[in-house]
Scaffold this active site. Structure first.
Site, PDB file in Angstrom:
ATOM      1  N   SER A  26     -98.696 -15.368  -7.892  1.00 23.41           N
ATOM      2  CA  SER A  26     -98.387 -16.892  -8.010  1.00 23.41           C
ATOM      3  C   SER A  26     -98.458 -17.699  -6.545  1.00 23.41           C
ATOM      4  O   SER A  26     -99.371 -18.793  -6.622  1.00 23.41           O
ATOM      5  CB  SER A  26     -97.743 -16.729  -9.127  1.00 23.41           C
ATOM      6  OG  SER A  26     -97.562 -18.000  -9.245  1.00 23.41           O
ATOM      7  N   ARG A  76     -94.884 -27.713 -11.513  1.00 23.16           N
ATOM      8  CA  ARG A  76     -94.230 -28.322 -12.256  1.00 23.16           C
ATOM      9  C   ARG A  76     -92.861 -27.321 -12.714  1.00 23.16           C
ATOM     10  O   ARG A  76     -92.833 -25.474 -12.055  1.00 23.16           O
ATOM     11  CB  ARG A  76     -94.202 -28.588 -14.086  1.00 23.16           C
ATOM     12  CG  ARG A  76     -95.314 -29.966 -13.203  1.00 23.16           C
ATOM     13  CD  ARG A  76     -95.962 -30.516 -14.765  1.00 23.16           C
ATOM     14  NE  ARG A  76     -96.796 -31.041 -14.492  1.00 23.16           N
ATOM     15  CZ  ARG A  76     -96.865 -32.840 -13.884  1.00 23.16           C
ATOM     16  NH1 ARG A  76     -96.044 -33.216 -14.136  1.00 23.16           N
ATOM     17  NH2 ARG A  76     -98.238 -33.445 -14.441  1.00 23.16           N
ATOM     18  N   ALA A  77     -91.709 -27.110 -12.875  1.00 23.85           N
ATOM     19  CA  ALA A  77     -90.777 -26.846 -13.445  1.00 23.85           C
ATOM     20  C   ALA A  77     -91.389 -25.697 -14.450  1.00 23.85           C
ATOM     21  O   ALA A  77     -92.706 -25.388 -14.913  1.00 23.85           O
ATOM     22  CB  ALA A  77     -89.241 -27.227 -14.020  1.00 23.85           C
ATOM     23  N   ILE A  78     -91.135 -23.896 -14.041  1.00 23.75           N
ATOM     24  CA  ILE A  78     -91.114 -23.224 -14.372  1.00 23.75           C
ATOM     25  C   ILE A  78     -90.397 -22.783 -15.726  1.00 23.75           C
ATOM     26  O   ILE A  78     -90.020 -23.225 -16.889  1.00 23.75           O
ATOM     27  CB  ILE A  78     -91.869 -21.782 -14.109  1.00 23.75           C
ATOM     28  CG1 ILE A  78     -92.784 -21.952 -13.226  1.00 23.75           C
ATOM     29  CG2 ILE A  78     -91.724 -20.860 -15.012  1.00 23.75           C
ATOM     30  CD1 ILE A  78     -92.953 -20.347 -12.100  1.00 23.75           C
ATOM     31  N   THR A  79     -89.485 -22.844 -14.933  1.00 27.04           N
ATOM     32  CA  THR A  79     -87.822 -22.410 -15.807  1.00 27.04           C
ATOM     33  C   THR A  79     -86.856 -23.282 -15.351  1.00 27.04           C
ATOM     34  O   THR A  79     -85.494 -23.045 -15.948  1.00 27.04           O
ATOM     35  CB  THR A  79     -87.465 -21.263 -15.684  1.00 27.04           C
ATOM     36  OG1 THR A  79     -87.392 -20.094 -14.508  1.00 27.04           O
ATOM     37  CG2 THR A  79     -88.339 -19.346 -16.711  1.00 27.04           C
ATOM     38  N   SER A  80     -87.087 -23.553 -14.143  1.00 25.64           N
ATOM     39  CA  SER A  80     -85.803 -24.385 -13.799  1.00 25.64           C
ATOM     40  C   SER A  80     -85.763 -26.341 -14.024  1.00 25.64           C
ATOM     41  O   SER A  80     -86.428 -26.309 -15.346  1.00 25.64           O
ATOM     42  CB  SER A  80     -86.475 -24.960 -12.632  1.00 25.64           C
ATOM     43  OG  SER A  80     -87.105 -25.560 -11.898  1.00 25.64           O
ATOM     44  N   ASP A  96     -88.495 -12.414 -15.364  1.00 22.35           N
ATOM     45  CA  ASP A  96     -88.888 -12.823 -13.716  1.00 22.35           C
ATOM     46  C   ASP A  96     -90.311 -11.315 -13.483  1.00 22.35           C
ATOM     47  O   ASP A  96     -89.795 -10.332 -13.756  1.00 22.35           O
ATOM     48  CB  ASP A  96     -87.704 -12.347 -12.481  1.00 22.35           C
ATOM     49  CG  ASP A  96     -87.104 -13.720 -12.874  1.00 22.35           C
ATOM     50  OD1 ASP A  96     -88.160 -15.109 -12.930  1.00 22.35           O
ATOM     51  OD2 ASP A  96     -85.987 -13.512 -12.688  1.00 22.35           O
TER      52      ASP A  96
END
Lengths: 510, 510
Positions: free
Chosen positions: B277, B208-212, B269
């Site tokens: 990951s 799923r989105a991390i920071t997006s 980051d």
């Protein structure tokens, strides 16, 4: 098109009575319309507004019947931060993105930060815009030697500006600080009355323990009230020339208190944060002349004299940037000082020194007088080389003890430290000579026994390096407020028998 | 002398129904004897044991009447972690100190960690021994380029070992990954059916989105079920040669899921964590050949071709250490890909490409086919230079669309993505040429509109760099699931009008 939060139907505040220490937590029903309209979910950061105050809190979603429809629950720190009463109207909205986290990221990426950057970060931390994970990232990014002296200066400035400051309108206000790591090294409550008895002004504020079994404030709290407001502190200092107060209740460098809570959980050392923490507190409290004690030993906080010299240079350089007179003394950090490790046990050592009792821990007495003497020389009160003798004189003639009692009385009265109900003796299974004592493991034992949360808990240590010991001699006693912690400390000690190393190679000689 | 926790009177478990996301929280009355006997206080880390399970949780102290005497309350994640029922007996004790934090501290102090160190840290994280602040310190200490290639290899190994792995018993299992930072660059759901239609095995798991505003799993979830067990995934891949699943439900590199939750909060980051990951997930899922897409652009995640080349070299070096075939493609990251930004909006772009509709976003189609073609060349399926044509052929003749539907059917059925009820158009106030588009600010706008939590939320972008625009032309549309988030995105956009720069210096020419 646009609705302001005020147009929404407010929720009704409910005090849930949940103590979450310093974290602000709010509780909402899963079917609460504002969750849907604002897109909140569990652990969202939410801007919470009452009619008069606002704060950022972390959201927990309640699926049971803890809350009625239209209610919002508050943890104790959130309730207190917003000065609420039950049924007060509450509005929720999205907090603005925390812009200063971009500076934290820049630091992680190896960039240098300026004073504007540090001020933004520190202000956001003090305003409660950082969750603990954000503070943890900042603390870690500034860890070890990751800050230059200019950065430390900026951070110190930022921490001072974010809180209150005290101006004594005096040319000379002295202070001292020990960088710690040496169990039982509780010299401050001895130095302060010596210097105050000499007529100096020393408005001493101390911290509670960060990672150690006791801070000076924890120890002093077993002897008197240490929670002084700024006005009370001013009265005590005007009366007695000095105080021995807890700094946390005074909003002197409040950022420091928040940083320390996370540093304690992480147990990460940071030279920059250490220096900024110490100097921001000293300058905010109005000090003009500061003495820094750095104990050096393989199991102390600072392990080598090279590291100590480097730290001393950074302290001096930053102090110079800030216009503060500062001297550093390196001291022996090979073993604990005095007998007690833990708030009340250290208090009993201090009383023995101040009262000139026959069982006085001589090492603690000598260290305290050496430091007090260095300060007297630093400000020109005595000629170079004459400080120690003057300090010993004031201690041994009882002036320091009278001054100590007067300070305690001015702060709210002197009381006797508590004594632990549970104890466990560790005896020597051999005869020989004490080779080494591990400061870190002893401190850990005292913490497992309950210090500093239980003031009576800790370790009483009866031997020093080089001392001859015989079979069945008591090496140390663990003190605890309850059986659970006593067991825990004993187990740890039994797993780390190398805490006190005995050389029995020459047993035949004894 | 010693009492084991089992001899104490147990507490009775009570489900409080408080959703604290992934944090395990327990609630005790302030007058609970175990608080006293064990010395617990608010925010203490506590080892919680039922008759069959145990876990470390954070303590909240209840001063109201939320709990009866003898009860212990549980948050939802704590309740589920211990598989509890009401009134189950519960014992509390001190957790052992988290030894692996000493490795985290060593990393903060600039030391190099070996595989044992990383394995200890990762195992403790997966076992729930780290509070979020500890994870935050680890993430920060490994931030930027603080890990060497050998350290990244060790971390990757540790992350693989801490979870499940899948062995397909096949010589060739392909996978791809995009390092992200480019809104709308959702090529995976197009590449997978193209390669599967060519007969390749591609058991794709996505995050799923991390920071997006959207991850591939978020987008695919608007089209089909993505929560597959490993058995279900195996069935789908055996049937169709490929799947498009969410990796989080499979315990492939479970540490990664926990790290990502904190990384998301910090938005920090880390090159090492990025590589570990990606590769831990790929290797655990059984991939033998992996293609990495790195978009490069001033407002993409990777800003310069030098940084991209460095990252590519690290990826290759670590992959080599791990025995994985890996190729890297650098791509244009100057602007978003396709029209949609946000889970459902990106799904509509994907459908347009797969269905060869006249409104197909040509940039998305070309990128997907270039990457699919590169994989076909990498494994020798086609001769060098022939990959793109083959991929385009399989897409344009409808094979890819049929394969995509078959995969969705095997995963539980195809469904139509949701459409947002609230929209807001941003129009051009001048005529001219689009000079630049800020990926980061567009992504931020889509997130403020509610993506990815609201799958229908996001931004629809109608212009590309170099395109001529005229007055009152719609540049973009904000989509939201509720009015609160729509307002918030509009406000942000109005404060950042430089998100799309228009050059109107040659207005007279139009």
């Amino acid at each position: 098109m646009h609705f302001t939060p005020e147009r929404m139907t407010p929720l009704k505040a409910l005090r849930l009575g949940i103590d979450t220490h310093h974290e602000l937590i709010i509780y909402l029903r899963a079917d609460c319309p504002v969750c849907r309209s604002e897109g909140f979910s569990a652990m969202s950061r939410v801007l919470v507004s009452s009619e008069e105050h606002h704060a950022i809190a972390t959201l927990n979603i309640v699926t049971g019947d803890l809350l009625k429809k239209g209610q919002i629950g508050f943890s104790e720190p959130a309730w207190q931060r917003l000065y609420l009463q039950n049924d007060n109207p509450i509005w929720l909205s999205h907090p603005k993105p925390v812009q200063s986290m971009s500076y934290v990221r820049a630091k992680v990426y190896g960039h240098t930060l300026d004073e504007i950057a540090f001020q933004s970060i520190i202000n956001d931390i003090v305003d409660g815009r950082y969750a603990d994970v954000h503070v943890a990232a900042f603390v870690t990014a500034c860890g070890d030697k990751n800050l230059s002296n200019d950065e430390i200066t900026s951070l110190t400035h930022a921490m001072i500006k974010a809180g209150s400051t005290i101006d004594w309108n005096l040319p000379l206000v002295v202070d001292k600080h020990c960088v710690g790591g040496l169990p039982g090294n509780r010299t401050t409550p001895i130095i302060v009355p010596i210097l105050a008895a000499c007529g100096l002004t020393m408005p001493k504020t101390s911290s509670r323990a960060i990672t150690s079994p006791a801070g000076t404030a924890d120890t002093m709290e077993t002897l008197t009230n240490v929670c002084l407001s700024q006005d009370m502190m001013r009265n005590v200092v005007n009366q007695q020339g000095a105080c021995l107060a807890w700094g946390g209740s005074m909003r002197l460098s409040p950022a420091d208190d928040l940083l320390i809570q996370v540093e304690r959980a992480l147990d990460i050392d940071s030279e920059g944060q250490l220096i900024a923490s110490v100097l921001s507190k000293k300058i905010a409290a109005g000090a003009t002349h500061v003495l820094i004690d750095i104990p050096v030993g393989t199991t102390a906080k600072i392990r080598t004299s090279e590291a100590a010299e480097q730290l001393a240079e950074s302290f001096k350089s930053v102090a110079k940037n800030l216009g503060l007179s500062l001297q550093v003394l390196l001291s022996d950090g090979s073993q604990p000082v005095g007998k007690g490790i833990g708030p009340a046990l250290e208090a009993y050592d201090i009383l023995a020194v101040l009262q000139n009792r026959p069982d006085t821990p001589q090492d603690l007495k000598k260290r305290a007088c050496t430091l007090a003497g260095a300060m007297l020389e630093m400000i020109g009160y005595v000629k170079p080389g004459k400080g120690l003798a003057k300090a010993l004189h004031v201690l041994e003639n009882g002036e320091a003890w009278r001054k100590f009692q007067a300070i305690c009385h001015a702060q709210g009265g002197f009381h006797t430290p508590p004594i632990a109900p549970y104890r466990y003796n560790i005896v020597c299974h051999t005869s020989g000579t004490v080779l080494s004592i591990n400061n870190r493991k002893l401190a850990q034992t005292a913490k497992l026994a309950g210090a500093p949360a239980d003031p009576e808990a800790g370790v009483e240590l009866f031997v020093k390096i080089g001392q001859k010991v015989s079979i069945n001699q008591i090496l140390l006693t663990i003190h605890a407020a309850n059986i659970g912690e006593l067991n825990y400390a004993v187990e740890f000690l039994e797993e780390h028998k190398d805490m006190i190393l005995i050389d029995h190679g020459e047993e035949t000689c004894h």
